[in-house]
Motif scaffolding. Structure first.
Motif, PDB file in Angstrom:
ATOM      1  N   LEU A   2      16.241  21.981  25.883  1.00  0.00           N
ATOM      2  CA  LEU A   2      15.153  21.446  25.055  1.00  0.00           C
ATOM      3  C   LEU A   2      13.808  21.747  25.722  1.00  0.00           C
ATOM      4  CD1 LEU A   2      16.784  18.047  24.077  1.00  0.00           C
ATOM      5  CD2 LEU A   2      16.233  19.912  22.527  1.00  0.00           C
ATOM      6  N   ASP A   3      13.504  23.058  25.816  1.00  0.00           N
ATOM      7  CA  ASP A   3      12.236  23.436  26.434  1.00  0.00           C
ATOM      8  C   ASP A   3      11.157  23.672  25.388  1.00  0.00           C
ATOM      9  OD1 ASP A   3      13.394  25.646  25.379  1.00  0.00           O
ATOM     10  OD2 ASP A   3      13.297  26.882  27.169  1.00  0.00           O
ATOM     11  N   ASP A   4      11.499  23.425  24.137  1.00  0.00           N
ATOM     12  CA  ASP A   4      10.531  23.648  23.065  1.00  0.00           C
ATOM     13  C   ASP A   4      10.403  22.366  22.233  1.00  0.00           C
ATOM     14  OD1 ASP A   4       8.955  24.483  21.003  1.00  0.00           O
ATOM     15  OD2 ASP A   4      10.081  26.320  20.603  1.00  0.00           O
ATOM     16  N   ASP A   5       9.233  21.723  22.318  1.00  0.00           N
ATOM     17  CA  ASP A   5       9.015  20.477  21.577  1.00  0.00           C
ATOM     18  C   ASP A   5       8.980  20.710  20.076  1.00  0.00           C
ATOM     19  OD1 ASP A   5       8.882  19.154  23.927  1.00  0.00           O
ATOM     20  OD2 ASP A   5       6.695  19.138  24.046  1.00  0.00           O
ATOM     21  N   GLU A   6       8.705  21.938  19.680  1.00  0.00           N
ATOM     22  CA  GLU A   6       8.529  22.246  18.261  1.00  0.00           C
ATOM     23  C   GLU A   6       9.866  22.349  17.532  1.00  0.00           C
ATOM     24  OE1 GLU A   6       5.125  23.145  16.957  1.00  0.00           O
ATOM     25  OE2 GLU A   6       4.823  21.917  18.744  1.00  0.00           O
ATOM     26  N   VAL A   7      10.933  22.572  18.283  1.00  0.00           N
ATOM     27  CA  VAL A   7      12.232  22.847  17.669  1.00  0.00           C
ATOM     28  C   VAL A   7      13.221  21.728  17.984  1.00  0.00           C
ATOM     29  CG1 VAL A   7      14.174  24.453  17.569  1.00  0.00           C
ATOM     30  CG2 VAL A   7      11.843  25.342  17.774  1.00  0.00           C
ATOM     31  N   GLU A   8      13.845  21.210  16.942  1.00  0.00           N
ATOM     32  CA  GLU A   8      14.920  20.245  17.125  1.00  0.00           C
ATOM     33  C   GLU A   8      16.252  20.977  16.999  1.00  0.00           C
ATOM     34  OE1 GLU A   8      14.262  16.611  14.713  1.00  0.00           O
ATOM     35  OE2 GLU A   8      12.312  17.488  14.339  1.00  0.00           O
ATOM     36  N   VAL A   9      17.294  20.347  17.485  1.00  0.00           N
ATOM     37  CA  VAL A   9      18.621  20.959  17.415  1.00  0.00           C
ATOM     38  C   VAL A   9      19.490  20.127  16.481  1.00  0.00           C
ATOM     39  CG1 VAL A   9      20.661  21.620  18.741  1.00  0.00           C
ATOM     40  CG2 VAL A   9      18.389  21.855  19.752  1.00  0.00           C
ATOM     41  N   ILE A  10      20.110  20.785  15.524  1.00  0.00           N
ATOM     42  CA  ILE A  10      21.069  20.091  14.656  1.00  0.00           C
ATOM     43  C   ILE A  10      22.397  20.834  14.670  1.00  0.00           C
ATOM     44  CG2 ILE A  10      19.569  18.850  13.059  1.00  0.00           C
ATOM     45  CD1 ILE A  10      19.858  21.268  11.135  1.00  0.00           C
TER      46      ILE A  10
ATOM     47  N   TYR B  38       0.854  -1.189   0.000  1.00  0.00           N
ATOM     48  CA  TYR B  38       0.000   0.000   0.000  1.00  0.00           C
ATOM     49  C   TYR B  38       0.885   1.232   0.000  1.00  0.00           C
ATOM     50  CZ  TYR B  38       1.018   1.078   4.873  1.00  0.00           C
ATOM     51  OH  TYR B  38       1.653   1.443   6.027  1.00  0.00           O
ATOM     52  N   SER B  39       0.278   2.347  -0.401  1.00  0.00           N
ATOM     53  CA  SER B  39       1.011   3.601  -0.499  1.00  0.00           C
ATOM     54  C   SER B  39       0.861   4.385   0.803  1.00  0.00           C
ATOM     55  CB  SER B  39       0.457   4.409  -1.675  1.00  0.00           C
ATOM     56  OG  SER B  39       1.169   5.613  -1.806  1.00  0.00           O
ATOM     57  N   GLN B  40       1.994   4.597   1.459  1.00  0.00           N
ATOM     58  CA  GLN B  40       1.999   5.310   2.742  1.00  0.00           C
ATOM     59  C   GLN B  40       2.443   6.745   2.502  1.00  0.00           C
ATOM     60  OE1 GLN B  40       1.487   4.327   6.262  1.00  0.00           O
ATOM     61  NE2 GLN B  40       1.648   6.548   6.429  1.00  0.00           N
ATOM     62  N   HIS B  41       1.587   7.704   2.832  1.00  0.00           N
ATOM     63  CA  HIS B  41       1.967   9.107   2.671  1.00  0.00           C
ATOM     64  C   HIS B  41       2.857   9.535   3.841  1.00  0.00           C
ATOM     65  CE1 HIS B  41       1.606  12.971   0.744  1.00  0.00           C
ATOM     66  NE2 HIS B  41       1.514  13.525   1.934  1.00  0.00           N
ATOM     67  N   LEU B  42       3.942  10.218   3.517  1.00  0.00           N
ATOM     68  CA  LEU B  42       4.859  10.698   4.549  1.00  0.00           C
ATOM     69  C   LEU B  42       4.896  12.224   4.513  1.00  0.00           C
ATOM     70  CD1 LEU B  42       7.875   8.242   4.065  1.00  0.00           C
ATOM     71  CD2 LEU B  42       5.931   8.000   5.618  1.00  0.00           C
ATOM     72  N   ASP B  43       4.782  12.824   5.657  1.00  0.00           N
ATOM     73  CA  ASP B  43       4.839  14.277   5.793  1.00  0.00           C
ATOM     74  C   ASP B  43       5.870  14.638   6.842  1.00  0.00           C
ATOM     75  OD1 ASP B  43       2.950  15.656   4.087  1.00  0.00           O
ATOM     76  OD2 ASP B  43       1.408  14.531   5.164  1.00  0.00           O
ATOM     77  N   VAL B  44       6.762  15.505   6.486  1.00  0.00           N
ATOM     78  CA  VAL B  44       7.744  16.019   7.442  1.00  0.00           C
ATOM     79  C   VAL B  44       7.594  17.531   7.473  1.00  0.00           C
ATOM     80  CG1 VAL B  44      10.203  16.341   7.911  1.00  0.00           C
ATOM     81  CG2 VAL B  44       9.385  14.138   7.029  1.00  0.00           C
ATOM     82  N   ASP B  45       7.501  18.090   8.653  1.00  0.00           N
ATOM     83  CA  ASP B  45       7.545  19.546   8.808  1.00  0.00           C
ATOM     84  C   ASP B  45       8.303  19.813  10.100  1.00  0.00           C
ATOM     85  OD1 ASP B  45       7.257  22.242   8.939  1.00  0.00           O
ATOM     86  OD2 ASP B  45       5.084  22.267   8.679  1.00  0.00           O
ATOM     87  N   ALA B  46       9.566  20.149   9.964  1.00  0.00           N
ATOM     88  CA  ALA B  46      10.429  20.270  11.137  1.00  0.00           C
ATOM     89  C   ALA B  46      11.133  21.626  11.147  1.00  0.00           C
ATOM     90  CB  ALA B  46      11.466  19.152  11.135  1.00  0.00           C
ATOM     91  N   THR B  47      11.355  22.116  12.359  1.00  0.00           N
ATOM     92  CA  THR B  47      12.107  23.351  12.538  1.00  0.00           C
ATOM     93  C   THR B  47      13.323  23.036  13.393  1.00  0.00           C
ATOM     94  OG1 THR B  47      10.060  24.636  12.436  1.00  0.00           O
ATOM     95  CG2 THR B  47      12.002  25.735  13.359  1.00  0.00           C
ATOM     96  N   TYR B  48      14.476  23.497  12.942  1.00  0.00           N
ATOM     97  CA  TYR B  48      15.726  23.202  13.635  1.00  0.00           C
ATOM     98  C   TYR B  48      16.412  24.491  14.072  1.00  0.00           C
ATOM     99  CZ  TYR B  48      15.048  19.060  10.739  1.00  0.00           C
ATOM    100  OH  TYR B  48      14.524  17.975  10.099  1.00  0.00           O
ATOM    101  N   ARG B  49      16.915  24.470  15.269  1.00  0.00           N
ATOM    102  CA  ARG B  49      17.873  25.478  15.705  1.00  0.00           C
ATOM    103  C   ARG B  49      19.241  24.928  15.344  1.00  0.00           C
ATOM    104  NH1 ARG B  49      21.721  28.133  17.628  1.00  0.00           N
ATOM    105  NH2 ARG B  49      21.560  29.417  19.513  1.00  0.00           N
ATOM    106  N   ILE B  50      19.990  25.691  14.545  1.00  0.00           N
ATOM    107  CA  ILE B  50      21.295  25.222  14.076  1.00  0.00           C
ATOM    108  C   ILE B  50      22.367  25.678  15.056  1.00  0.00           C
ATOM    109  CG2 ILE B  50      22.924  25.213  12.154  1.00  0.00           C
ATOM    110  CD1 ILE B  50      20.451  26.234  10.433  1.00  0.00           C
TER     111      ILE B  50
END
Ligand SMILES: [Zn+2]
Length: 223
Positions: free
Chosen positions: A135-143, A111-123
């Motif tokens: 890491l007090d913000d779940d919305e932001v990842e760190v790279i 079957y066809s699995q739709h994938l969606d990524v929407d990520a925000t990174y602090r560089i």
């Protein structure tokens, strides 16, 4: 620093992107990425899925080189530094969309699995800085950024993370019938249990029979 959001990014650029410059100059980039360009993603797609999809009239082999579309946008956000001064810090937003052929673990059909990524990174600049970042913000990842950042690798990593742990249809088309017959079997079991309960009621209790066979009845032996 010049704003140059219109500059097209070539695939070579995307494997060695100055991510700090990308962010601080507010650049944008977009493109399409084939699953064949992402070996780790390709490994997640069952090799026989394309054969199976041929048989069921789904995309033929060769057409299963799934294309993902992606958009990246650099920006800066003011952050309070240790010295109490606000300074702009680099951010990256990444969106990836597409579908991948997986095998349903319930009915075993592709079957066809739709994938969606929407990520925000602090560089950040270093691994140490990433470890220390609050890491007090779940919305932001760190790279950890680089002057030769592999954006394709980041896209692949996010797609891998967005894969379902157990791939399956929301509603399996094939399993539907077997589910029905399964529930029919279930009710048949219920009936047979009722029947055996009814049978037990009709049959004489073997202990009651023994009681009748006892001579003299209860307490008779004490005379
Ligand atoms: Zn299924």
């Amino acid at each position: 620093m010049t704003r140059n959001p219109g500059k097209p990014a070539s695939p070579a650029d995307l494997r060695a992107l100055d991510i700090f410059e990308f962010a601080t100059s507010g650049r944008q980039a977009a493109g399409a990425l084939r699953i064949s360009q992402m070996p780790r993603m390709l490994a997640e797609v069952p090799s026989d899925v394309s054969d199976a999809s041929d048989a069921s009239g789904n995309p033929a082999a060769g057409e299963d080189d799934t294309v993902f579309t992606w958009q990246a946008e650099g920006s800066t956000q003011p952050e309070l530094q240790d010295d109490g001064v606000e300074a702009p810090q680099p951010y990256l937003r990444l969106a990836v969309h597409g579908s991948v052929w997986l095998r349903c673990q319930r009915c075993l059909s592709p079957y066809s699995q739709h994938l969606d990524v929407d990520a925000t990174y602090r560089i950040v600049a270093t691994e140490e800085e990433a470890d220390e970042y609050p890491l007090d913000d779940d919305e932001v990842e760190v790279i950890v950024g680089s002057r030769q950042f592999d954006l394709i690798d980041l896209i692949e990593e996010e797609l891998l993370l967005s894969l379902p742990l157990v791939p399956k249809h929301t509603v399996c088309p094939e399993v539907h019938e077997s589910l029905l017959s399964g529930s029919a079997e279930g009710s048949a079991d219920d009936e047979s249990e009722e029947n055996s309960a009814a049978d037990a009621a009709d049959k004489p209790n073997p202990f009651a029979v023994l009681e009748k066979l006892k001579p003299g009845g209860s307490g008779g032996g004490k005379h």
